[in-house]
Design a protein around this motif. Structure first.
Motif, short mmCIF file in Angstrom:
data_model
loop_
_atom_site.label_atom_id
_atom_site.label_comp_id
_atom_site.label_asym_id
_atom_site.label_seq_id
_atom_site.Cartn_x
_atom_site.Cartn_y
_atom_site.Cartn_z
N ARG A 33 6.07 7.09 8.13
CA ARG A 33 5.51 8.17 7.31
C ARG A 33 6.58 9.26 7.13
N ARG A 34 6.72 9.71 5.89
CA ARG A 34 7.74 10.72 5.61
C ARG A 34 7.25 12.10 6.03
N TYR A 39 7.99 13.15 -1.54
CA TYR A 39 7.07 12.12 -1.06
C TYR A 39 6.58 12.43 0.35
N GLN A 40 6.43 13.69 0.69
CA GLN A 40 5.99 14.06 2.03
C GLN A 40 4.62 13.44 2.33
N GLY A 41 4.49 12.88 3.54
CA GLY A 41 3.24 12.26 3.95
C GLY A 41 3.06 10.83 3.44
N ARG A 42 3.91 10.38 2.55
CA ARG A 42 3.79 9.01 2.06
C ARG A 42 4.52 8.05 2.99
N TRP A 43 4.15 6.78 2.89
CA TRP A 43 4.83 5.76 3.67
C TRP A 43 6.09 5.32 2.95
N SER A 126 3.76 7.82 13.44
CA SER A 126 4.44 7.88 12.15
C SER A 126 5.04 6.54 11.74
N ASP A 145 -4.00 7.82 -1.84
CA ASP A 145 -3.69 7.94 -0.42
C ASP A 145 -4.98 8.11 0.37
N GLY A 148 -3.89 5.41 4.53
CA GLY A 148 -2.53 4.95 4.72
C GLY A 148 -2.06 4.08 3.57
#
Lengths: 253, 253
Positions: A33-34, A39-43, A126, A145, A148
């Motif tokens: 997880r970023r 793309y914060q919070g994205r995989w 994460s 989202d 996940g």
DNA sequence: GCAAAAGTGTTTAGCTTACACCCATGA
DNA sequence: TCATGGGTGTAAGCTAAACACTTTTGC
């Protein structure tokens, strides 16, 4: 061919990793997880910058060790660690693939046996193994989202798809599927790897004859196991033969 | 995964081209003579720096056009020019591969039909088609610069070997061999391409049955030709089928 | 005993191979 | 007419696919 060392646009060079394994009869990829923008919070696929005096393969192996603790085995350098299979996949350099700057990413493909659980620099939450079908389906209805399963960051869905396709085609004509297995494994376990990676059912009898009949492909390890239930199965190790000729045939889907 | 845009080592990114063709029944590669240090006077693969806002494939196509006038056809972008086949090969980033600075080179593979003569930015004498056997044999007894057959500059012998191996294996299971042929060609001409790339002799009768019996692989172009002597041969174009299943089998050497 | 998985034997169909043979043109 | 390359037919051998059958464990 103007080759002037003093006049070239500067690039950042990274390695991204497509780490595949087979878990619960499904092909899974490692995603992290970023924590930052964009793309914060994205995989995303694990990866990082190549260091100043570091080869590309070395950078990929270092990132792999940092993210998973795996010791990669580069087929081109025999004896260099043992564990997962590592090979270069392809390079992605679209000028807009990273909104911040010009980043060229050399993607690598890692095939690993089923691992306990990913550890990502201490932060356990994460990193996770996700079925590739789930990750790639998210590409269509992306941005959703839920908990996940959202589209991967950057162009990582494309990179993952390329890595999965490489793995699917390469196990046809090589012994690469054994990289998904523990050091000792049964013919049935190897067959379930093929079934998970290809998403098909294979005839156990014909599969057994095929892999045991190819000289040098499997070597008996001596023991037997009943961990799958039923009659005890012989244990094998991967043999020296890396090319499978004639290849394993992938049934029509 | 520290991803700090302000702290990364700067790299130069280049594209190098493995341009292959079949001339006089031999697989040949395009090489250019280096005018500067290092490796001044030695033969090298054509290539150059990737520009600031340019995709990697676009850079390869631009270099190809500059060196040969060929208009590359990227299979991933249908309609983008017609002519040679172009695909990414691999990326080479050893820290010492260029003595001047850190250069990461994204090598591309180009398959072209036989061309009149290479032109290298007006300087005709600085580019030539060389049989790959000659270029790769020079690797063993290298440094022997007689008139032209010396080891290639940088790690270009390795890149060339990888490109040749890719071409040799890919024509087994794809219609890629037609990229070495003019738009209209005979079955015999296509067979001679396979023979030149693989360095073997194939049975003309079985080859004919194989390629004409695979649906969608070849489509009749209508006419015939006697340019090879003997009985007139039917002319074909490459069909829509890009995958050859079952594959063409490469005989043991 | 029964279920489950491992392993063997057998038949059939399709493909490759090797090679005999005929076809159509230029010299 | 002959040499040359194009194209078809055919029989032998190998392989994969499908499936009946036996073996060996846990419950």
């Amino acid at each position: 061919m103007p080759y002037d060392p003093s006049a070239f646009p500067p690039f950042a060079v990274t390695v991204d990793l497509v780490v595949l394994t087979v878990r619960r009869h499904a092909l899974c990829a490692l995603v992290v997880r970023r924590g930052e923008q964009p793309y914060q919070g994205r995989w995303a696929l694990p990866g990082g910058f190549v260091r100043g005096e570091e080869d590309l393969t070395a950078a990929a192996a270092r990132e792999l060790a940092e993210e998973t603790g795996l010791c990669a085995h580069d087929p081109a350098e025999p004896g260099a660690g043992n564990g997962a299979h590592l090979e270069q996949l392809a390079t992605y350099g679209d000028p807009k693939r990273d909104p911040r700057m010009r980043v060229v990413s050399v993607a690598h493909l890692v095939l690993a046996p089923d691992l306990p659980a990913p550890r990502a620099g201490g932060d356990a939450n994460s990193a996770r193994w996700a079925p590739v079908d789930e990750l790639l389906d998210a590409e269509g209805g992306f941005e959703r989202d839920a908990e996940g399963s959202a589209a991967l960051a950057f162009d990582h869905a494309r990179i993952l798809a390329d890595g999965v396709e490489r793995a699917r085609s390469k196990i046809e004509y090589s012994s690469l599927a054994t990289a998904f297995c523990p050091p000792e494994f049964t013919v049935g376990e190897l067959r379930r790897v093929y079934e998970a990676v290809w998403g098909v059912a294979l005839d156990p009898r014909n599969f057994h004859r095929k892999v045991t009949g190819t000289p040098g492909f499997l070597v008996p390890a001596g023991g037997t196991t009943t961990r799958q239930g039923g009659r005890p199965a012989q244990l094998f190790r991967a043999g020296g033969a890396t090319l499978l000729n004639p290849p394993m045939l992938r049934p029509e889907v």
